[in-house]
Design an enzyme around this catalytic site. Sequence first.
Site, mmCIF file in Angstrom:
data_model
loop_
_atom_site.group_PDB
_atom_site.id
_atom_site.type_symbol
_atom_site.label_atom_id
_atom_site.label_comp_id
_atom_site.label_asym_id
_atom_site.label_seq_id
_atom_site.Cartn_x
_atom_site.Cartn_y
_atom_site.Cartn_z
ATOM 1 N N LYS A 187 59.614 -39.196 70.780
ATOM 2 C CA LYS A 187 59.070 -38.170 70.062
ATOM 3 C C LYS A 187 58.513 -37.127 71.076
ATOM 4 C CE LYS A 187 54.885 -38.136 68.852
ATOM 5 N NZ LYS A 187 54.907 -36.385 68.977
ATOM 6 N N GLU A 263 52.175 -43.503 82.076
ATOM 7 C CA GLU A 263 52.217 -42.463 83.133
ATOM 8 C C GLU A 263 50.873 -41.767 81.939
ATOM 9 O OE1 GLU A 263 55.061 -43.322 85.789
ATOM 10 O OE2 GLU A 263 53.532 -42.417 85.881
ATOM 11 N N CYS A 297 49.276 -33.565 85.145
ATOM 12 C CA CYS A 297 48.420 -34.588 85.000
ATOM 13 C C CYS A 297 47.763 -34.355 86.532
ATOM 14 C CB CYS A 297 49.517 -35.804 85.197
ATOM 15 S SG CYS A 297 51.152 -35.969 85.855
ATOM 16 N N GLU A 399 38.715 -35.780 82.926
ATOM 17 C CA GLU A 399 39.969 -35.264 82.775
ATOM 18 C C GLU A 399 39.714 -33.959 81.935
ATOM 19 O OE1 GLU A 399 43.952 -36.461 81.103
ATOM 20 O OE2 GLU A 399 44.252 -35.984 83.292
HETATM 21 N N1 LIG Z 1 50.772 -39.495 84.192
HETATM 22 C C1 LIG Z 1 51.706 -38.287 84.268
HETATM 23 O O1 LIG Z 1 52.364 -38.374 84.588
HETATM 24 C C2 LIG Z 1 50.641 -37.577 83.183
HETATM 25 C C3 LIG Z 1 51.840 -36.331 82.793
HETATM 26 C C4 LIG Z 1 51.836 -35.569 81.783
HETATM 27 C C5 LIG Z 1 50.464 -35.622 81.447
HETATM 28 N N2 LIG Z 1 49.605 -36.003 80.949
HETATM 29 C C6 LIG Z 1 48.694 -36.613 80.714
HETATM 30 O O2 LIG Z 1 48.971 -36.466 79.107
HETATM 31 C C7 LIG Z 1 47.303 -35.418 78.897
HETATM 32 C C8 LIG Z 1 48.062 -34.065 78.036
HETATM 33 O O3 LIG Z 1 48.745 -34.577 77.049
HETATM 34 P P1 LIG Z 1 48.726 -34.699 75.700
HETATM 35 O O4 LIG Z 1 47.785 -33.863 74.933
HETATM 36 O O5 LIG Z 1 49.413 -34.035 75.100
HETATM 37 O O6 LIG Z 1 48.357 -36.252 75.429
HETATM 38 P P2 LIG Z 1 48.064 -37.009 74.102
HETATM 39 O O7 LIG Z 1 48.303 -38.486 74.360
HETATM 40 O O8 LIG Z 1 47.095 -36.269 73.025
HETATM 41 O O9 LIG Z 1 49.765 -36.935 72.803
HETATM 42 C C9 LIG Z 1 50.638 -37.808 74.039
HETATM 43 C C10 LIG Z 1 51.489 -37.650 72.978
HETATM 44 O O10 LIG Z 1 51.511 -39.111 72.197
HETATM 45 C C11 LIG Z 1 51.206 -38.522 70.766
HETATM 46 N N3 LIG Z 1 50.503 -39.570 70.850
HETATM 47 C C12 LIG Z 1 48.934 -38.943 70.405
HETATM 48 N N4 LIG Z 1 48.262 -39.975 69.825
HETATM 49 C C13 LIG Z 1 49.123 -41.301 69.381
HETATM 50 C C14 LIG Z 1 49.123 -42.677 68.979
HETATM 51 N N5 LIG Z 1 48.199 -43.034 68.735
HETATM 52 N N6 LIG Z 1 50.561 -43.220 68.387
HETATM 53 C C15 LIG Z 1 51.449 -42.694 68.921
HETATM 54 N N7 LIG Z 1 52.104 -41.198 69.985
HETATM 55 C C16 LIG Z 1 50.837 -40.618 70.099
HETATM 56 C C17 LIG Z 1 51.453 -36.943 71.112
HETATM 57 O O11 LIG Z 1 51.725 -36.646 69.328
HETATM 58 C C18 LIG Z 1 52.061 -37.118 72.180
HETATM 59 O O12 LIG Z 1 53.585 -37.355 71.379
HETATM 60 C C19 LIG Z 1 46.874 -35.464 79.696
HETATM 61 O O13 LIG Z 1 45.720 -36.239 79.539
HETATM 62 C C20 LIG Z 1 47.548 -35.647 81.362
HETATM 63 O O14 LIG Z 1 47.137 -36.506 82.044
HETATM 64 C C21 LIG Z 1 49.603 -37.659 82.122
HETATM 65 O O1 LIG Z 2 51.575 -33.689 84.461
HETATM 66 C C1 LIG Z 2 52.417 -34.455 85.193
HETATM 67 C C2 LIG Z 2 53.491 -34.009 85.604
HETATM 68 C C3 LIG Z 2 54.774 -34.949 85.811
HETATM 69 C C4 LIG Z 2 55.612 -35.107 87.226
HETATM 70 C C5 LIG Z 2 56.497 -36.561 86.954
HETATM 71 O O2 LIG Z 2 56.743 -37.207 86.274
HETATM 72 C C6 LIG Z 2 57.526 -35.534 88.062
HETATM 73 O O3 LIG Z 2 58.076 -34.987 88.839
HETATM 74 O O4 LIG Z 2 58.576 -36.701 88.195
#
Ligand SMILES: NC(=O)c1ccc[n+]([C@@H]2O[C@H](COP(=O)([O-])OP(=O)(O)OC[C@H]3O[C@@H](n4cnc5c(N)ncnc54)[C@H](O)[C@@H]3O)[C@@H](O)[C@H]2O)c1
Ligand SMILES: O=C/C=C/C=C(\O)C(=O)O
Length: 495
Positions: A187, A263, A297, A399
Site C-alpha cells: 500500500k 523505519e 527521515c 519531528e
Molecule cells: N525511518 C525511515 O527510513 C523513514 C523513511 C521515510 C519516512 N519516514 C517517516 O515517515 C513520516 C512521513 O511519512 P508519512 O506522513 O507518510 O507517514 P504516516 O505514518 O502518516 O503514513 C505512512 C503510511 O502508513 C499508512 N498508515 C497511516 N496510518 C495507518 C494505520 N493506522 N494502519 C496502517 N497504515 C497506516 C499511510 O496511509 C501511509 O501509507 C515521517 O515521520 C518520517 O520520519 C521514516
Molecule cells: O526519508 C527517508 C530515507 C530513507 C532512505 C533509505 O531507506 C535508504 O537510503 O535506503
Amino acid sequence: MNITAAQAPASSVITHYIAGRPVTSSRPPFANVDPATGQVVGHVHEADAGIVDMAVRAARDALHGPWGRLTDGERAAILRRLADGIRARFDEFVAAEVRDTGKPYSLASHLDIPRGAANFDVFADQLAHGATEAFRSPTPDGGIALNYGLRTPRGVIAVICPWNLPLLLMTWKVAPALAFGNTVVVKPSEETPSTTTLLAEVMNDAGVPPGVFNVVHGFGPDSAGQYLTEHPDVNGITFTGETRTGTAIMKAAAVGVRPVSFELGGKNAAVVFADCDLDAAIAGTTRSAFLNSGQVCLGTERIYVERPIFDTFVARLKQAAEALRPGDPNAGDTTFGPLISKAHRDKVLSYYARARNEGASIVTGGGVPSLPAPLSGGWWVEPTIWTGLPADSAVLTEEIFGPCCHIAPFDREDEAIAAANDSPYGLATSIWTGDLSRAHRVAAAIEVGVAWVNCWFLRDLRTAFGGAKQSGIGREGGVHGLEFYTELRNVCIKL
Ligand SMILES: NC(=O)c1ccc[n+]([C@@H]2O[C@H](COP(=O)([O-])OP(=O)(O)OC[C@H]3O[C@@H](n4cnc5c(N)ncnc54)[C@H](O)[C@@H]3O)[C@@H](O)[C@H]2O)c1
Ligand SMILES: O=C/C=C/C=C(\O)C(=O)O
C-alpha cells in the site's frame, strides 16, 4: 488534500492491482493532487476490506504456485529484469514521481528513480552470495551430527510506505521480500500512488507470476492500511512512516504475533566541530536540512556547532538556504520543491509560528514564498533557520519533517553528544570533524542507527539501515533484511 472523484477530473484513474490485473473498488475514488500547484491531476480507487482480502488471497495462492518453486538464481534474474524494467521506463517514472510529490526533476531523476531500480540489483546480488550456517557437531555417543541453517520465505508480507521517497522506499522493501521468496501486498501512501502502480506494470512485463506483487490503494485508519495490517493471513508487516503510526500498526501486528520491520520518525542532529572542512560541512548540512524540502527521515533538524565557528557557520548556511530556488519542478534550475500536502504544510507552518512565538532568532525564512500562478496554489514554505531556542522547545524535540533547522553552539564534545542524544528518536546523525579519533569516538557515542562522518546520505545498500530507540525496529539492507523476510530453521542430522 483528498477530495472525491466528483470534484476531480477524470484525467488519470489509478486502480488496484491484484493477481496481475487492474481491479476497481466501490468506494468513491479520492483525488490525487499535484503539491506544486494544488491542482487535481487524477483520482485513485480506495480499497475496502474485501479488496484487501482479495489481494491477500492472491498473494497466498502465488506462494504455492510457480514462484515458490523458483531457484535463487531464477528469482535473482527476475529482480534484475525489474531493475531494467524501471530503467526502460525512466522518464515515465520520473514524471509520475514529480507529479505526485512536486519534488524537482533533478532530485527525482538522480535519487528516487535510480535508487528505485538499484534496490532490485542489490538484492539480486545478495541472492548470488547468500549463505547460512552449518556445524559438524560431536554427539554424546562419540558420533557426529550435522547442523545446518535453512532459510524459508516468511510468507505473505504487508508493505506500507510513506510519501516522501515513494518508489525508493517501496522497492527498498519489495526487493528483499521477493528476493527471499515471499509474496507481497503493498500500500503506497495515499499522497503518492503513481510510481507503485507503474511498478505493477513492470512486474507483469518482467514475468513475475500473478499474485506475487499486489497493490491496494487507500489511507490508514478505516481504510486499506488498517485492513491490511489487521488481516489474519498476513505473516509479517514492514512499514515506513511516523512513529505514532508504527505504534498503531504494532498493536495490529500483536494479534497473531506477526513480526514487524519498522523505519520510523527521527529528529536527527548534526555535530559540527571547529576543525571540520567548513565548505564540506556547509554543503553537506544544506543537503541534510533542505533536500526534498526537509522531507527526508534522515534529514537534520538540529545542528550543534562548536562555538569558535558558530557565527560563520550560521552566516554560511543562511547564504546556502537563500540560494535554494523554488519553482516549476520540471524546470532545470529548480532546486527546491513544495511540501506534500496542505495538511503537512499547515503542520510545518505551525512550528514556524511556535518558533516565532517562543522568541527564536529567525536567521532566514519562517514563512511562505511568493510564487506566480500556478505555483501560487501549491503547498510551499520557505527554507528556514532558527537560533536561540531552549533545548526543550517543541521545535527542537518534535519531528517537523520540513525545510527547517535550529542551530545551537557548544563548547565541549561531551556537551554536543549529550545534546544529540537528548531525544526519544535515534535514526541518524552527521558528524563533521578533521580529527579521525574524534570521528570514531563521537560516532560510537551518539545513539542512532546510522552515523555519517564528513558526509550525509552516502549509501552502500549492503550496510545495516534502520533506527534505534523510537526510530525503528530491525534493519534493512544487504543480509540484514534476512531476519525479517525469512524464517531460519535449524536442521540437525545424526550421521
Ligand atoms: N525511518 C525511515 O527510513 C523513514 C523513511 C521515510 C519516512 N519516514 C517517516 O515517515 C513520516 C512521513 O511519512 P508519512 O506522513 O507518510 O507517514 P504516516 O505514518 O502518516 O503514513 C505512512 C503510511 O502508513 C499508512 N498508515 C497511516 N496510518 C495507518 C494505520 N493506522 N494502519 C496502517 N497504515 C497506516 C499511510 O496511509 C501511509 O501509507 C515521517 O515521520 C518520517 O520520519 C521514516
Ligand atoms: O526519508 C527517508 C530515507 C530513507 C532512505 C533509505 O531507506 C535508504 O537510503 O535506503
